[in-house]
Design a protein around this motif. Sequence first.
Motif, PDB file in Angstrom:
ATOM      1  N   ALA A   1      -0.326   6.748   2.945  1.00  0.00           N
ATOM      2  CA  ALA A   1       0.968   5.857   3.803  1.00  0.00           C
ATOM      3  C   ALA A   1       2.167   5.906   2.364  1.00  0.00           C
ATOM      4  CB  ALA A   1       0.047   4.584   3.629  1.00  0.00           C
ATOM      5  N   PHE A   2       1.504   6.951   1.198  1.00  0.00           N
ATOM      6  CA  PHE A   2       3.095   6.951   0.479  1.00  0.00           C
ATOM      7  C   PHE A   2       2.903   8.236   0.081  1.00  0.00           C
ATOM      8  CE2 PHE A   2       1.190   2.463  -0.045  1.00  0.00           C
ATOM      9  CZ  PHE A   2       2.559   1.398  -0.235  1.00  0.00           C
ATOM     10  N   ALA A   3       2.438   8.584   0.640  1.00  0.00           N
ATOM     11  CA  ALA A   3       2.706  10.042   0.066  1.00  0.00           C
ATOM     12  C   ALA A   3       4.046  10.969   1.207  1.00  0.00           C
ATOM     13  CB  ALA A   3       2.086  10.987   1.125  1.00  0.00           C
ATOM     14  N   ASP A   4       5.559   9.779   0.571  1.00  0.00           N
ATOM     15  CA  ASP A   4       6.740  10.163   0.792  1.00  0.00           C
ATOM     16  C   ASP A   4       7.461  10.047  -0.045  1.00  0.00           C
ATOM     17  OD1 ASP A   4       9.515   9.685   1.876  1.00  0.00           O
ATOM     18  OD2 ASP A   4       8.070   9.411   3.896  1.00  0.00           O
ATOM     19  N   PRO A   5       7.748  10.377  -0.697  1.00  0.00           N
ATOM     20  CA  PRO A   5       8.514   9.999  -2.348  1.00  0.00           C
ATOM     21  C   PRO A   5       9.816   9.155  -2.091  1.00  0.00           C
ATOM     22  CG  PRO A   5       8.737  12.571  -2.404  1.00  0.00           C
ATOM     23  CD  PRO A   5       7.869  12.132  -0.908  1.00  0.00           C
ATOM     24  N   ARG A   6      10.570   9.173  -0.739  1.00  0.00           N
ATOM     25  CA  ARG A   6      11.130   7.969  -0.246  1.00  0.00           C
ATOM     26  C   ARG A   6      10.602   6.495   0.110  1.00  0.00           C
ATOM     27  NH1 ARG A   6      12.969  11.557   5.363  1.00  0.00           N
ATOM     28  NH2 ARG A   6      10.404  11.159   5.080  1.00  0.00           N
ATOM     29  N   VAL A   7       9.356   6.482   0.218  1.00  0.00           N
ATOM     30  CA  VAL A   7       8.669   5.109  -0.199  1.00  0.00           C
ATOM     31  C   VAL A   7       8.320   5.090  -1.181  1.00  0.00           C
ATOM     32  CG1 VAL A   7       6.061   4.249   1.416  1.00  0.00           C
ATOM     33  CG2 VAL A   7       7.352   6.028   2.833  1.00  0.00           C
ATOM     34  N   VAL A   8       7.825   6.080  -1.587  1.00  0.00           N
ATOM     35  CA  VAL A   8       7.504   5.213  -3.249  1.00  0.00           C
ATOM     36  C   VAL A   8       8.936   4.800  -4.217  1.00  0.00           C
ATOM     37  CG1 VAL A   8       6.529   6.434  -5.719  1.00  0.00           C
ATOM     38  CG2 VAL A   8       5.729   7.594  -3.337  1.00  0.00           C
ATOM     39  N   ALA A   9       9.746   5.319  -3.828  1.00  0.00           N
ATOM     40  CA  ALA A   9      11.437   4.920  -4.566  1.00  0.00           C
ATOM     41  C   ALA A   9      11.117   3.914  -3.434  1.00  0.00           C
ATOM     42  CB  ALA A   9      12.270   5.676  -4.156  1.00  0.00           C
ATOM     43  N   GLU A  10      11.131   3.572  -2.510  1.00  0.00           N
ATOM     44  CA  GLU A  10      11.905   1.993  -1.949  1.00  0.00           C
ATOM     45  C   GLU A  10      11.058   0.536  -2.493  1.00  0.00           C
ATOM     46  OE1 GLU A  10      13.541  -0.808   0.009  1.00  0.00           O
ATOM     47  OE2 GLU A  10      14.346   0.747  -0.319  1.00  0.00           O
ATOM     48  N   LEU A  11       9.383   0.849  -2.303  1.00  0.00           N
ATOM     49  CA  LEU A  11       8.446   0.293  -3.398  1.00  0.00           C
ATOM     50  C   LEU A  11       8.891  -0.123  -4.768  1.00  0.00           C
ATOM     51  CD1 LEU A  11       5.524  -0.967  -2.905  1.00  0.00           C
ATOM     52  CD2 LEU A  11       4.903   0.789  -3.398  1.00  0.00           C
ATOM     53  N   ALA A  12       9.252   0.916  -4.892  1.00  0.00           N
ATOM     54  CA  ALA A  12       9.492   0.859  -7.228  1.00  0.00           C
ATOM     55  C   ALA A  12      11.009   0.300  -7.201  1.00  0.00           C
ATOM     56  CB  ALA A  12       9.976   2.459  -7.659  1.00  0.00           C
ATOM     57  N   ARG A  13      11.424   0.317  -6.405  1.00  0.00           N
ATOM     58  CA  ARG A  13      12.690  -0.702  -5.997  1.00  0.00           C
ATOM     59  C   ARG A  13      12.559  -1.606  -5.923  1.00  0.00           C
ATOM     60  NH1 ARG A  13      15.450   1.261  -2.141  1.00  0.00           N
ATOM     61  NH2 ARG A  13      16.892   2.835  -3.234  1.00  0.00           N
ATOM     62  N   THR A  14      11.247  -2.259  -4.981  1.00  0.00           N
ATOM     63  CA  THR A  14      10.894  -3.509  -4.144  1.00  0.00           C
ATOM     64  C   THR A  14      10.346  -4.609  -5.735  1.00  0.00           C
ATOM     65  OG1 THR A  14      10.961  -2.917  -1.712  1.00  0.00           O
ATOM     66  CG2 THR A  14       9.666  -4.684  -3.187  1.00  0.00           C
ATOM     67  N   ALA A  15       9.300  -3.060  -6.386  1.00  0.00           N
ATOM     68  CA  ALA A  15       8.957  -3.470  -7.729  1.00  0.00           C
ATOM     69  C   ALA A  15       9.972  -4.038  -8.672  1.00  0.00           C
ATOM     70  CB  ALA A  15       8.123  -2.693  -7.839  1.00  0.00           C
ATOM     71  N   GLU A  16      10.635  -3.234  -8.710  1.00  0.00           N
ATOM     72  CA  GLU A  16      11.868  -3.752  -9.956  1.00  0.00           C
ATOM     73  C   GLU A  16      12.713  -4.715  -9.463  1.00  0.00           C
ATOM     74  OE1 GLU A  16      14.431  -1.296 -12.647  1.00  0.00           O
ATOM     75  OE2 GLU A  16      15.850  -1.570 -10.281  1.00  0.00           O
ATOM     76  N   GLU A  17      12.837  -5.497  -8.609  1.00  0.00           N
ATOM     77  CA  GLU A  17      13.247  -7.111  -8.940  1.00  0.00           C
ATOM     78  C   GLU A  17      12.367  -7.779  -7.643  1.00  0.00           C
ATOM     79  OE1 GLU A  17      14.420  -5.908  -4.144  1.00  0.00           O
ATOM     80  OE2 GLU A  17      16.113  -5.276  -4.902  1.00  0.00           O
ATOM     81  N   ALA A  18      11.427  -7.673  -7.355  1.00  0.00           N
ATOM     82  CA  ALA A  18       9.881  -8.731  -8.208  1.00  0.00           C
ATOM     83  C   ALA A  18       9.456  -8.988  -9.362  1.00  0.00           C
ATOM     84  CB  ALA A  18       8.686  -8.043  -7.224  1.00  0.00           C
ATOM     85  N   GLY A  19      10.318  -8.259 -10.912  1.00  0.00           N
ATOM     86  CA  GLY A  19       9.789  -8.528 -11.981  1.00  0.00           C
ATOM     87  C   GLY A  19       8.673  -7.501 -12.780  1.00  0.00           C
ATOM     88  N   TRP A  20       8.342  -6.584 -11.775  1.00  0.00           N
ATOM     89  CA  TRP A  20       7.518  -5.836 -12.479  1.00  0.00           C
ATOM     90  C   TRP A  20       8.053  -4.762 -13.516  1.00  0.00           C
ATOM     91  CZ3 TRP A  20       2.236  -5.851 -10.855  1.00  0.00           C
ATOM     92  CH2 TRP A  20       1.663  -6.562 -10.005  1.00  0.00           C
ATOM     93  N   ASP A  21       7.691  -4.600 -14.509  1.00  0.00           N
ATOM     94  CA  ASP A  21       7.702  -3.417 -15.256  1.00  0.00           C
ATOM     95  C   ASP A  21       7.715  -2.479 -15.325  1.00  0.00           C
ATOM     96  OD1 ASP A  21       8.658  -5.813 -17.203  1.00  0.00           O
ATOM     97  OD2 ASP A  21       6.385  -6.579 -17.739  1.00  0.00           O
ATOM     98  N   GLY A  22       6.938  -1.809 -15.124  1.00  0.00           N
ATOM     99  CA  GLY A  22       6.972   0.260 -14.834  1.00  0.00           C
ATOM    100  C   GLY A  22       6.040   0.008 -13.495  1.00  0.00           C
ATOM    101  N   VAL A  23       6.119   1.375 -13.033  1.00  0.00           N
ATOM    102  CA  VAL A  23       5.788   1.899 -12.163  1.00  0.00           C
ATOM    103  C   VAL A  23       5.005   3.251 -12.424  1.00  0.00           C
ATOM    104  CG1 VAL A  23       5.753   2.238  -9.466  1.00  0.00           C
ATOM    105  CG2 VAL A  23       6.795   0.795 -10.201  1.00  0.00           C
ATOM    106  N   PHE A  24       3.695   3.614 -11.772  1.00  0.00           N
ATOM    107  CA  PHE A  24       3.329   4.636 -12.477  1.00  0.00           C
ATOM    108  C   PHE A  24       2.419   5.699 -11.105  1.00  0.00           C
ATOM    109  CE2 PHE A  24       3.899   2.093 -15.533  1.00  0.00           C
ATOM    110  CZ  PHE A  24       4.414   2.664 -16.950  1.00  0.00           C
ATOM    111  N   VAL A  25       2.371   6.763 -10.947  1.00  0.00           N
ATOM    112  CA  VAL A  25       2.104   7.603 -10.103  1.00  0.00           C
ATOM    113  C   VAL A  25       1.038   8.266 -10.332  1.00  0.00           C
ATOM    114  CG1 VAL A  25       3.701   7.441  -8.509  1.00  0.00           C
ATOM    115  CG2 VAL A  25       3.811   9.037  -9.419  1.00  0.00           C
TER     116      VAL A  25
END
Length: 272
Positions: A22-46
């Motif tokens: 489900a996350f084998a698409d860089p666009r999906v990963v990027a959107e999730l990272a944007r959501t994480a940033e907005e939600a207050g997470w400090d990092g996203v590691f793949v």
Amino acid sequence: MASVLGSPAGARRGLFLPPFDAFADPRVVAELARTAEEAGWDGVFVWDHVRYSPPVAAIADPWICCAAIAAATSRIRFGPMVTPLPRRRPHVVARQAASLDLLSGGRLVLGFGIGDDWLGEMSRFGDEGDAKVRGEMLDEGLDVLTGLLSGHLVEHLGPHYRAEDVRFLPAPERPIPIWIAGRYGNRAPLRRAARYDGAFVIGYPGPEAVGDVRGQLRALRADRDAHDLVVDIGPDVDPAPWAAAGATWVLTRFGPYGLDADAVRRAVEAGP
């Protein structure tokens, strides 16, 4: 970037995500990272794999995912976690890392290890299958990589790699943090990690074991105080005991099997 080793307060929170299915698409990963940033997470590691065991079928390239994360966010840390450097060319990784760090404004973290051949992920492609040799390659490759990232002239001729009379520019404005991965109970990765900026140990029996690793790292790093101690936990695990035990980063791990994009997104939106 690095926190004081052993300080239990204020551990940073990140996502630890395999770019599978489900996350084998860089666009999906990027959107999730944007959501994480907005939600207050400090990092996203793949994760960095070229194949995995069934039922995983689709896999995205982690470096392309990292570029997408860098372009989609402005605050969070990110990086490949972890890259088996013996499977890659250190000078190519140095070029990629410098460009990613520049693209992101200095937010890249590099995670490295020897990799695992339990699925033939190395040997099926003609890469080195012997773990001891990969350890030697990792140490030498890190020397080449860090030399090239320094922006200084590098002259290296070793058993596995060479870099003759070369200087790489642009160099990062600040050294890119390097975390070294290993399994709990394995001493060699800790000795290696002590020379860099952090240790990412997997397979802890529980939070109480973090203190053991913290003590070993402190003994190995008598001349340096700042060091990150990174742990990963499942999405339903309380991060507080891990932070209290001394982890400076607590990563919430999703997958690798049965990744549900909607469920992951809801967990990310809920915040760390």
